[in-house]
Design an enzyme around this catalytic site. Sequence first.
Site, mmCIF file in Angstrom:
data_model
loop_
_atom_site.group_PDB
_atom_site.id
_atom_site.type_symbol
_atom_site.label_atom_id
_atom_site.label_comp_id
_atom_site.label_asym_id
_atom_site.label_seq_id
_atom_site.Cartn_x
_atom_site.Cartn_y
_atom_site.Cartn_z
ATOM 1 N N ASP A 204 0.724 -1.516 -0.350
ATOM 2 C CA ASP A 204 -0.636 0.224 -0.221
ATOM 3 C C ASP A 204 0.661 0.876 0.030
ATOM 4 O O ASP A 204 2.376 1.045 0.642
ATOM 5 C CB ASP A 204 -1.183 -0.309 1.332
ATOM 6 C CG ASP A 204 -1.511 1.625 1.726
ATOM 7 O OD1 ASP A 204 -2.688 1.635 0.620
ATOM 8 O OD2 ASP A 204 -2.002 2.406 2.562
ATOM 9 N N ASP B 271 -0.110 5.410 0.767
ATOM 10 C CA ASP B 271 0.210 6.323 2.326
ATOM 11 C C ASP B 271 0.030 5.354 3.761
ATOM 12 O O ASP B 271 -0.980 4.704 3.566
ATOM 13 C CB ASP B 271 -0.997 7.339 2.347
ATOM 14 C CG ASP B 271 -1.149 8.450 0.403
ATOM 15 O OD1 ASP B 271 -0.563 8.995 1.066
ATOM 16 O OD2 ASP B 271 -1.507 6.908 -0.403
#
Length: 224
Positions: A11, A13
């Site tokens: 992922d 952020d």
Amino acid sequence: MTEQTAAVLFDLDGTLIDTAPDFHWVINQLLSEEGLPPVEYAFLRRYVSQGARAMVEAAFNYREDEEEFTRLHQRMLEIYLGHLDVDSKLFPGLEQCLQWLQTAGIPWGIVTNKPELYTLPVMQGLGLKQQAACIICPDHVSQRKPHPEALYLACEQIGCSAEKSIYVGDHIRDIEAGNRAGMTTVAATYGYLNEGEDPASWQADHYISCATELTPLLQSLYKA
């Protein structure tokens, strides 16, 4: 590749890149434009992984269905587009992790719910775009995480199987997506957790409380 893994997917952020400092600046800039006081960094950080809408909702105490919300949301995105990678950076230890993956010949990529308009400039600005074997954004799929479609697409682009891959994320939707795709999942609890959230309930295969813990974990899962 070994039997243990074929690729490592991240992922963005709150997992690979700490983007909260730039979002904090952007939200406070928007608050200033509206004649309102700033919010504390620790307050906003909790909402970053939930996206721009959640940050605006939290900072202004507006619901998405309220009239002013759409205007504020759009203005926030405009400000952010000009402040994408000023203070954003890899979490400590992850530069070394990416170097180890490259040395070990393990491809890595990004699967994020952050739109391509913002993801690609951030990756480019940090010198990561060319290193990534794939960058999958919601623009590229019909269903966002926690649906596993984006993870399957990443594996297809890399040329690996989901069952032999690892997904690292800091939100329950990341772990759910990875589990549904049949991947080995790693919960990054150093990320942008909501207040009172219990990552132990996410049912990840592994948990790391600091980004520096990822390399030794991957080394244990990937044995040459």
